[in-house]
Design a protein around this motif. Structure first.
Motif, short mmCIF file in Angstrom:
data_model
loop_
_atom_site.label_atom_id
_atom_site.label_comp_id
_atom_site.label_asym_id
_atom_site.label_seq_id
_atom_site.Cartn_x
_atom_site.Cartn_y
_atom_site.Cartn_z
N SER A 1 10.86 -6.50 -2.57
CA SER A 1 9.88 -5.62 -3.20
C SER A 1 8.46 -6.05 -2.85
O SER A 1 8.24 -7.12 -2.28
CB SER A 1 10.07 -5.62 -4.72
OG SER A 1 9.49 -6.78 -5.28
N ALA A 2 7.51 -5.23 -3.25
CA ALA A 2 6.10 -5.51 -2.97
C ALA A 2 5.59 -6.76 -3.69
O ALA A 2 4.49 -7.22 -3.41
CB ALA A 2 5.24 -4.30 -3.33
N ALA B 1 0.81 -1.22 0.00
CA ALA B 1 0.00 0.00 0.00
C ALA B 1 0.85 1.27 0.00
O ALA B 1 0.34 2.34 -0.33
CB ALA B 1 -0.94 0.00 1.20
N PHE B 2 2.12 1.14 0.34
CA PHE B 2 2.98 2.33 0.43
C PHE B 2 4.20 2.22 -0.47
O PHE B 2 5.19 2.91 -0.28
CB PHE B 2 3.36 2.58 1.90
CG PHE B 2 2.14 2.70 2.75
CD1 PHE B 2 1.40 3.86 2.75
CD2 PHE B 2 1.68 1.63 3.48
CE1 PHE B 2 0.23 3.96 3.47
CE2 PHE B 2 0.51 1.70 4.22
CZ PHE B 2 -0.22 2.88 4.21
N TYR B 3 4.09 1.32 -1.44
CA TYR B 3 5.15 1.12 -2.42
C TYR B 3 5.29 2.40 -3.24
O TYR B 3 4.35 2.84 -3.90
CB TYR B 3 4.78 -0.07 -3.32
CG TYR B 3 5.86 -0.49 -4.28
CD1 TYR B 3 7.02 -1.10 -3.83
CD2 TYR B 3 5.71 -0.31 -5.64
CE1 TYR B 3 8.00 -1.51 -4.70
CE2 TYR B 3 6.68 -0.72 -6.53
CZ TYR B 3 7.83 -1.31 -6.05
OH TYR B 3 8.80 -1.72 -6.92
N LYS C 1 3.66 -11.50 -8.88
CA LYS C 1 3.13 -11.44 -7.51
C LYS C 1 3.40 -12.77 -6.84
O LYS C 1 2.76 -13.76 -7.14
CB LYS C 1 1.64 -11.11 -7.55
CG LYS C 1 1.39 -9.75 -8.18
CD LYS C 1 -0.04 -9.58 -8.62
CE LYS C 1 -0.19 -8.25 -9.30
NZ LYS C 1 -0.42 -8.36 -10.72
N ARG C 2 4.36 -12.79 -5.93
CA ARG C 2 4.79 -14.04 -5.32
C ARG C 2 3.92 -14.44 -4.13
O ARG C 2 3.53 -15.58 -3.99
CB ARG C 2 6.25 -13.94 -4.93
CG ARG C 2 7.14 -13.73 -6.14
CD ARG C 2 8.59 -13.54 -5.74
NE ARG C 2 9.41 -13.13 -6.85
CZ ARG C 2 9.98 -13.95 -7.72
NH1 ARG C 2 9.79 -15.26 -7.62
NH2 ARG C 2 10.72 -13.50 -8.69
N TYR D 1 8.22 1.90 4.19
CA TYR D 1 7.27 1.34 5.14
C TYR D 1 7.22 -0.15 4.88
O TYR D 1 6.91 -0.60 3.78
CB TYR D 1 5.88 1.96 5.02
CG TYR D 1 4.99 1.49 6.15
CD1 TYR D 1 5.11 2.05 7.41
CD2 TYR D 1 4.08 0.46 5.97
CE1 TYR D 1 4.33 1.60 8.48
CE2 TYR D 1 3.31 0.00 7.02
CZ TYR D 1 3.43 0.57 8.26
OH TYR D 1 2.68 0.11 9.31
N TYR D 2 7.58 -0.93 5.90
CA TYR D 2 7.69 -2.38 5.78
C TYR D 2 6.42 -3.08 6.23
O TYR D 2 5.76 -2.66 7.18
CB TYR D 2 8.86 -2.89 6.63
CG TYR D 2 10.19 -2.35 6.19
CD1 TYR D 2 10.90 -2.97 5.18
CD2 TYR D 2 10.73 -1.20 6.78
CE1 TYR D 2 12.13 -2.48 4.76
CE2 TYR D 2 11.96 -0.72 6.37
CZ TYR D 2 12.66 -1.34 5.36
OH TYR D 2 13.87 -0.86 4.95
N SER D 3 6.13 -4.18 5.59
CA SER D 3 4.99 -5.01 5.94
C SER D 3 5.35 -5.93 7.10
O SER D 3 6.43 -6.51 7.13
CB SER D 3 4.60 -5.87 4.73
OG SER D 3 3.69 -6.86 5.11
#
Length: 168
Positions: A135-136, A50-52, A153-154, A79-81
């Motif tokens: 990465s996102a 969401a903050f990528y 998308k992993r 901002y990390y998940s």
């Protein structure tokens, strides 16, 4: 809120003798593509989908100065998940020990950080940079309105009704 404590404790009691690396992933994530040893390092963090590409002023960091998770508005690279992080057993122990300690400090002061354990994880990574940043593509969410900036998308977040879960 107790997962940091649980991961910390198991790291020292069990994992230290069984594995070299730990990968901590939320239960509401689904594998959508290959994930391999490319993610491994001493400690890795994952950019929050969401903050990528967002500026630090848009990060939902804890802004109350009374909280141990407080991050000033002019600090922070990313901002990390909290949905996927990991590293060596020792690296994950240090991260989770810090997060748990800071949570308990806030608990004594009747404070709960805005994004719970993710807020403390971001505070840790502010002053103890991860040795690898994913990465996102390792933390994505498919929903209407999300662009196609990420081609591979992993890990994908499974949609749930957050309001219903949080209001129980």
């Amino acid at each position: 809120m107790r997962r940091m404590e649980m991961i910390r404790d198991y790291s020292q009691k069990k994992f230290i003798n069984e594995v070299d690396y730990l990968v901590c992933v939320d239960a509401d994530m689904k594998f959508m593509d290959e994930v391999g040893v490319e993610i491994l390092s001493d400690v890795f963090g994952t950019l929050h989908r969401a903050f990528y590409g967002a500026s630090r002023t848009q990060f939902p960091n804890e802004r109350r100065k009374a909280s141990a998770a407080y991050i000033p508005p002019d600090e922070g690279d990313f901002y990390y998940s909290g949905s996927i992080f990991g590293g060596t057993v020792e690296g994950v122990y240090k991260l989770t020990n810090f997060c748990h300690h800071e949570m308990m400090t806030d608990k004594k002061n009747n404070i709960e950080a805005i994004w719970h354990d993710e807020s403390y994880l971001n505070k840790y990574f502010l002053y103890h940079k991860p040795t690898k940043v994913l990465s996102a593509e390792y933390h994505w969410e498919n929903y209407p309105g999300v662009g196609t900036i990420i081609k591979k998308k992993r890990f994908v977040l499974i949609r749930k009704n957050d309001t219903a879960i949080r209001n129980k």
